[in-house]
Design an enzyme around this catalytic site. Sequence first.
Site, PDB file in Angstrom:
ATOM      1  N   PRO A  11       0.796  -1.221   0.000  1.00 52.44           N
ATOM      2  CG  PRO A  11      -0.921  -1.565   1.551  1.00 52.44           C
ATOM      3  CD  PRO A  11       0.380  -2.142   1.068  1.00 52.44           C
ATOM      4  CG  ASN A  12      -0.396   4.408   1.042  1.00 56.66           C
ATOM      5  OD1 ASN A  12      -1.322   4.866   0.375  1.00 56.66           O
ATOM      6  ND2 ASN A  12      -0.542   3.999   2.292  1.00 56.66           N
ATOM      7  NE  ARG A  19       3.048   7.502   2.281  1.00 59.17           N
ATOM      8  CZ  ARG A  19       3.278   6.360   2.895  1.00 59.17           C
ATOM      9  NH1 ARG A  19       3.810   5.352   2.235  1.00 59.17           N
ATOM     10  NH2 ARG A  19       2.956   6.213   4.149  1.00 59.17           N
ATOM     11  CE1 TYR A  24       8.108   5.635   2.774  1.00 58.34           C
ATOM     12  CE2 TYR A  24       6.944   7.718   2.952  1.00 58.34           C
ATOM     13  CZ  TYR A  24       7.187   6.444   3.404  1.00 58.34           C
ATOM     14  OH  TYR A  24       6.506   5.980   4.495  1.00 58.34           O
ATOM     15  CG  ASN A  75       8.495  -1.154   0.729  1.00 57.83           C
ATOM     16  OD1 ASN A  75       7.766  -1.120   1.711  1.00 57.83           O
ATOM     17  ND2 ASN A  75       9.165  -0.105   0.284  1.00 57.83           N
ATOM     18  CB  ALA A  78       0.793   0.447   6.493  1.00 57.94           C
ATOM     19  CG  HIS A  81       3.952  -1.684  10.568  1.00 64.12           C
ATOM     20  ND1 HIS A  81       5.309  -1.763  10.824  1.00 64.12           N
ATOM     21  CD2 HIS A  81       3.797  -0.735   9.617  1.00 64.12           C
ATOM     22  CE1 HIS A  81       5.938  -0.878  10.070  1.00 64.12           C
ATOM     23  NE2 HIS A  81       5.056  -0.242   9.324  1.00 64.12           N
ATOM     24  CG  ASP A  88      -0.416 -17.026   7.743  1.00 64.26           C
ATOM     25  OD1 ASP A  88       0.551 -17.118   8.524  1.00 64.26           O
ATOM     26  OD2 ASP A  88      -1.606 -17.004   8.127  1.00 64.26           O
ATOM     27  CD  GLU A  99      10.392  -6.123   7.210  1.00 59.93           C
ATOM     28  OE1 GLU A  99      10.328  -5.027   7.798  1.00 59.93           O
ATOM     29  OE2 GLU A  99      10.223  -7.225   7.784  1.00 59.93           O
ATOM     30  CG  HIS A 101      11.163  -1.032   5.458  1.00 54.00           C
ATOM     31  ND1 HIS A 101       9.791  -0.992   5.461  1.00 54.00           N
ATOM     32  CD2 HIS A 101      11.526  -2.114   6.180  1.00 54.00           C
ATOM     33  CE1 HIS A 101       9.341  -2.019   6.172  1.00 54.00           C
ATOM     34  NE2 HIS A 101      10.365  -2.715   6.611  1.00 54.00           N
ATOM     35  NE  ARG A 108       8.481   7.668   8.551  1.00 51.10           N
ATOM     36  CZ  ARG A 108       7.573   7.319   7.651  1.00 51.10           C
ATOM     37  NH1 ARG A 108       7.772   6.277   6.867  1.00 51.10           N
ATOM     38  NH2 ARG A 108       6.463   8.005   7.512  1.00 51.10           N
ATOM     39  NE  ARG A 112       5.502   5.573   9.718  1.00 45.67           N
ATOM     40  CZ  ARG A 112       4.722   5.483   8.648  1.00 45.67           C
ATOM     41  NH1 ARG A 112       4.841   4.451   7.842  1.00 45.67           N
ATOM     42  NH2 ARG A 112       3.834   6.416   8.379  1.00 45.67           N
TER      43      ARG A 112
END
Length: 144
Positions: A11-12, A19, A24, A75, A78, A81, A88, A99, A101, A108, A112
Amino acid sequence: MMSKILVINGPNLNFLGKRNPDIYGADTLTEVEDKIKTSVKEKDIELVFFQSNHEGELVDIIQQHHGAVDGIAINAGALTHYGYSLKDALIDAAVPVVEVHVGNPYGREEWRRHSVIADIAIGIVSGFGWRSYKLAIDALIEHQ
């Protein structure tokens, strides 16, 4: 030996370039993907990019590539979290996961700093902008 890596953005991430550019960066998601492709073009690797703002679609793409990829760089935005169904699906994929970012989540807000994915990942790369993806892909290649 050709490696196939799924590069997933949650998302986002489609709003990269718009953003919070101080966190970012100014690159759009398409520009980030192009930089990643260029950075690995000398390697024997196939990248499959996917972005969605919906957890179920992320689960679907992981399941669609079951048995067809050698690793996943994700990535999750949100969903990092609280995305337990995403976690799964990553477990069920039975391939190494890194992972990713773009920014540094530890610099932050407190919320997060917790990841539901971290304990199933071979590593976490954060804070290096688009290069976080490149480092994650390099790690997946080296891990094979």
